[in-house]
Design a protein around this motif. Structure first.
Motif, PDB file in Angstrom:
ATOM      1  N   VAL A 193       6.806   2.888   0.917  1.00 24.88           N
ATOM      2  CA  VAL A 193       6.638   1.444   0.694  1.00 24.88           C
ATOM      3  C   VAL A 193       7.215   0.663   1.879  1.00 24.88           C
ATOM      4  O   VAL A 193       6.599  -0.283   2.388  1.00 24.88           O
ATOM      5  CB  VAL A 193       7.287   1.006  -0.632  1.00 24.88           C
ATOM      6  CG1 VAL A 193       7.139  -0.495  -0.832  1.00 24.88           C
ATOM      7  CG2 VAL A 193       6.650   1.753  -1.811  1.00 24.88           C
ATOM      8  N   THR A 194       8.394   1.096   2.345  1.00 22.90           N
ATOM      9  CA  THR A 194       9.015   0.433   3.509  1.00 22.90           C
ATOM     10  C   THR A 194       8.129   0.587   4.745  1.00 22.90           C
ATOM     11  O   THR A 194       7.917  -0.375   5.498  1.00 22.90           O
ATOM     12  CB  THR A 194      10.409   1.052   3.778  1.00 22.90           C
ATOM     13  OG1 THR A 194      11.190   0.943   2.590  1.00 22.90           O
ATOM     14  CG2 THR A 194      11.110   0.341   4.919  1.00 22.90           C
ATOM     15  N   LEU A 195       7.604   1.799   4.943  1.00 19.89           N
ATOM     16  CA  LEU A 195       6.775   2.047   6.135  1.00 19.89           C
ATOM     17  C   LEU A 195       5.471   1.250   6.059  1.00 19.89           C
ATOM     18  O   LEU A 195       4.995   0.722   7.064  1.00 19.89           O
ATOM     19  CB  LEU A 195       6.461   3.543   6.273  1.00 19.89           C
ATOM     20  CG  LEU A 195       7.666   4.466   6.513  1.00 19.89           C
ATOM     21  CD1 LEU A 195       7.204   5.914   6.660  1.00 19.89           C
ATOM     22  CD2 LEU A 195       8.451   4.040   7.749  1.00 19.89           C
ATOM     23  N   ILE A 236       6.665   3.362  -7.440  1.00 23.14           N
ATOM     24  CA  ILE A 236       7.358   4.389  -6.653  1.00 23.14           C
ATOM     25  C   ILE A 236       7.515   5.640  -7.512  1.00 23.14           C
ATOM     26  O   ILE A 236       7.899   5.554  -8.685  1.00 23.14           O
ATOM     27  CB  ILE A 236       8.718   3.839  -6.166  1.00 23.14           C
ATOM     28  CG1 ILE A 236       8.468   2.748  -5.110  1.00 23.14           C
ATOM     29  CG2 ILE A 236       9.605   4.944  -5.605  1.00 23.14           C
ATOM     30  CD1 ILE A 236       9.678   1.898  -4.797  1.00 23.14           C
ATOM     31  N   GLY A 237       7.176   6.773  -6.948  1.00 18.43           N
ATOM     32  CA  GLY A 237       7.243   8.047  -7.682  1.00 18.43           C
ATOM     33  C   GLY A 237       5.902   8.470  -8.269  1.00 18.43           C
ATOM     34  O   GLY A 237       5.749   9.635  -8.657  1.00 18.43           O
ATOM     35  N   PRO A 270       8.408  -9.536  -1.328  1.00 22.13           N
ATOM     36  CA  PRO A 270       9.529  -8.923  -2.058  1.00 22.13           C
ATOM     37  C   PRO A 270       9.113  -8.163  -3.308  1.00 22.13           C
ATOM     38  O   PRO A 270       9.888  -7.340  -3.794  1.00 22.13           O
ATOM     39  CB  PRO A 270      10.439 -10.106  -2.396  1.00 22.13           C
ATOM     40  CG  PRO A 270       9.610 -11.327  -2.217  1.00 22.13           C
ATOM     41  CD  PRO A 270       8.543 -10.993  -1.221  1.00 22.13           C
ATOM     42  N   VAL A 271       7.906  -8.402  -3.820  1.00 19.62           N
ATOM     43  CA  VAL A 271       7.431  -7.624  -4.975  1.00 19.62           C
ATOM     44  C   VAL A 271       7.342  -6.126  -4.625  1.00 19.62           C
ATOM     45  O   VAL A 271       7.407  -5.264  -5.494  1.00 19.62           O
ATOM     46  CB  VAL A 271       6.090  -8.182  -5.505  1.00 19.62           C
ATOM     47  CG1 VAL A 271       4.950  -7.863  -4.558  1.00 19.62           C
ATOM     48  CG2 VAL A 271       5.794  -7.701  -6.904  1.00 19.62           C
ATOM     49  N   HIS A 272       7.212  -5.833  -3.318  1.00 15.22           N
ATOM     50  CA  HIS A 272       7.180  -4.440  -2.860  1.00 15.22           C
ATOM     51  C   HIS A 272       8.567  -3.926  -2.440  1.00 15.22           C
ATOM     52  O   HIS A 272       8.815  -2.726  -2.511  1.00 15.22           O
ATOM     53  CB  HIS A 272       6.241  -4.291  -1.659  1.00 15.22           C
ATOM     54  CG  HIS A 272       4.875  -4.861  -1.878  1.00 15.22           C
ATOM     55  ND1 HIS A 272       4.067  -4.468  -2.918  1.00 15.22           N
ATOM     56  CD2 HIS A 272       4.173  -5.812  -1.207  1.00 15.22           C
ATOM     57  CE1 HIS A 272       2.925  -5.153  -2.872  1.00 15.22           C
ATOM     58  NE2 HIS A 272       2.968  -5.967  -1.853  1.00 15.22           N
ATOM     59  N   LEU A 273       9.420  -4.841  -1.969  1.00 15.86           N
ATOM     60  CA  LEU A 273      10.631  -4.414  -1.245  1.00 15.86           C
ATOM     61  C   LEU A 273      11.939  -4.676  -1.959  1.00 15.86           C
ATOM     62  O   LEU A 273      12.950  -4.050  -1.645  1.00 15.86           O
ATOM     63  CB  LEU A 273      10.661  -5.128   0.121  1.00 15.86           C
ATOM     64  CG  LEU A 273       9.500  -4.782   1.061  1.00 15.86           C
ATOM     65  CD1 LEU A 273       9.524  -5.685   2.276  1.00 15.86           C
ATOM     66  CD2 LEU A 273       9.542  -3.323   1.473  1.00 15.86           C
ATOM     67  N   ILE A 320       6.246  -2.630  -6.879  1.00 16.19           N
ATOM     68  CA  ILE A 320       4.925  -1.984  -6.901  1.00 16.19           C
ATOM     69  C   ILE A 320       4.485  -1.658  -5.474  1.00 16.19           C
ATOM     70  O   ILE A 320       4.957  -2.267  -4.512  1.00 16.19           O
ATOM     71  CB  ILE A 320       3.849  -2.870  -7.587  1.00 16.19           C
ATOM     72  CG1 ILE A 320       3.723  -4.236  -6.890  1.00 16.19           C
ATOM     73  CG2 ILE A 320       4.149  -3.058  -9.068  1.00 16.19           C
ATOM     74  CD1 ILE A 320       2.510  -5.034  -7.321  1.00 16.19           C
ATOM     75  N   ALA A 321       3.599  -0.699  -5.369  1.00 10.97           N
ATOM     76  CA  ALA A 321       3.020  -0.348  -4.064  1.00 10.97           C
ATOM     77  C   ALA A 321       2.130  -1.479  -3.579  1.00 10.97           C
ATOM     78  O   ALA A 321       1.582  -2.254  -4.365  1.00 10.97           O
ATOM     79  CB  ALA A 321       2.185   0.926  -4.182  1.00 10.97           C
ATOM     80  N   HIS A 322       1.966  -1.569  -2.267  1.00  8.99           N
ATOM     81  CA  HIS A 322       0.923  -2.413  -1.709  1.00  8.99           C
ATOM     82  C   HIS A 322      -0.424  -1.864  -2.206  1.00  8.99           C
ATOM     83  O   HIS A 322      -0.676  -0.656  -2.121  1.00  8.99           O
ATOM     84  CB  HIS A 322       0.939  -2.341  -0.185  1.00  8.99           C
ATOM     85  CG  HIS A 322       2.221  -2.817   0.449  1.00  8.99           C
ATOM     86  ND1 HIS A 322       3.347  -2.030   0.531  1.00  8.99           N
ATOM     87  CD2 HIS A 322       2.535  -4.001   1.036  1.00  8.99           C
ATOM     88  CE1 HIS A 322       4.310  -2.717   1.142  1.00  8.99           C
ATOM     89  NE2 HIS A 322       3.845  -3.910   1.463  1.00  8.99           N
TER      90      HIS A 322
END
Lengths: 157, 157
Positions: free
Chosen positions: A29-31, A96-97, A41-44, A58-60
């Motif tokens: 997700v960070t990459l 994630i996961g 921020p919904v991703h991070l 959530i994932a992009h």
């Protein structure tokens, strides 16, 4: 040495299927945020995400697009494939996961241009379809088997 | 502190435009390979890429998809946007060092669902369209302005 092997146009049949799986890590997700610039921020940010309807990061959405493209590029038809187009509808969030499996099925071939159309589905570990779409490619003319490049180590933070 | 500010549904008009640019670095190509799993040597291996019609390494096609999604998520409509769908046709390769500008234009609105349709173009620094497509989103209901998360440092190799 691990190899990447393709399926050339002449070996491809209507109804043929292939699949490709990837598990989404926190680092992914960070990459993806870094490589796209989408730092929402919904991703991070777990604290921010807790205030959204999804309650967690959530994932992009386009990460699923990236693994659809990887399925076409490394799995089927594989190396030498030229990507012409992709449609996607985003049906459900990826967390994630989650392990996402891309299911490809050949729906059309056009011999004069070596065009292949594939139905694409991204399905999570619970069997839920998270993305549905269609890809258009030019399949490779010739069988190739090439060494699979090894990526350098990537460190975060 | 840098902020992410959105454009809610009621402020969006047909014909409205927005843009977002990103330059593709060599590291971006490595990171996209890691995050997608597409380690095709046409993206990663300069020597192999020299033997292809492009003569040099090319970006993953879906990297342009990733920056279209980022344009929608951080630029317009911005935070709170829900991604419903995307179509893309890949028209020309993207090379390392290219600066890609995503041009968005609102083509339709549907008031009862807050759906917005946007024409999307990815254009390189020479004015050539590399990707053309259309996005469907649910625009945010309310104006928000949130702090822009800062990414950790990412090291390769």
């Amino acid at each position: 040495m691990s190899m990447l092997t393709n399926t050339p146009y002449d070996e491809i049949t209507i109804g043929q299927t292939a699949s490709y799986s990837k598990t989404l890590s926190e680092d992914d997700v960070t990459l993806f945020a870094a490589v796209s610039g989408d730092v929402n921020p919904v991703h991070l940010d777990a604290e921010f995400a807790a205030t959204t309807p999804f309650k967690q990061r959530i994932a992009h959405g386009m990460w699923s697009g990236a693994i659809i493209s990887a399925a076409l590029a490394v799995e089927f038809p594989g190396p030498g494939t030229i990507y012409l187009g992709q449609s996607m509808s985003f049906r459900a969030p990826v967390f994630i996961g989650d392990t996402i499996t891309i299911e490809l099925e050949v729906t059309a071939k056009r011999d004069d241009k070596q065009f292949v159309t594939l139905a694409c589905k991204a399905v999570n570990q619970h069997g839920k379809t998270v993305v549905k779409g269609s890809a258009e490619v030019i399949a490779p003319s010739e069988k190739v088997s090439i060494p699979k490049p090894v990526l350098p180590i990537i460190s975060i933070g």
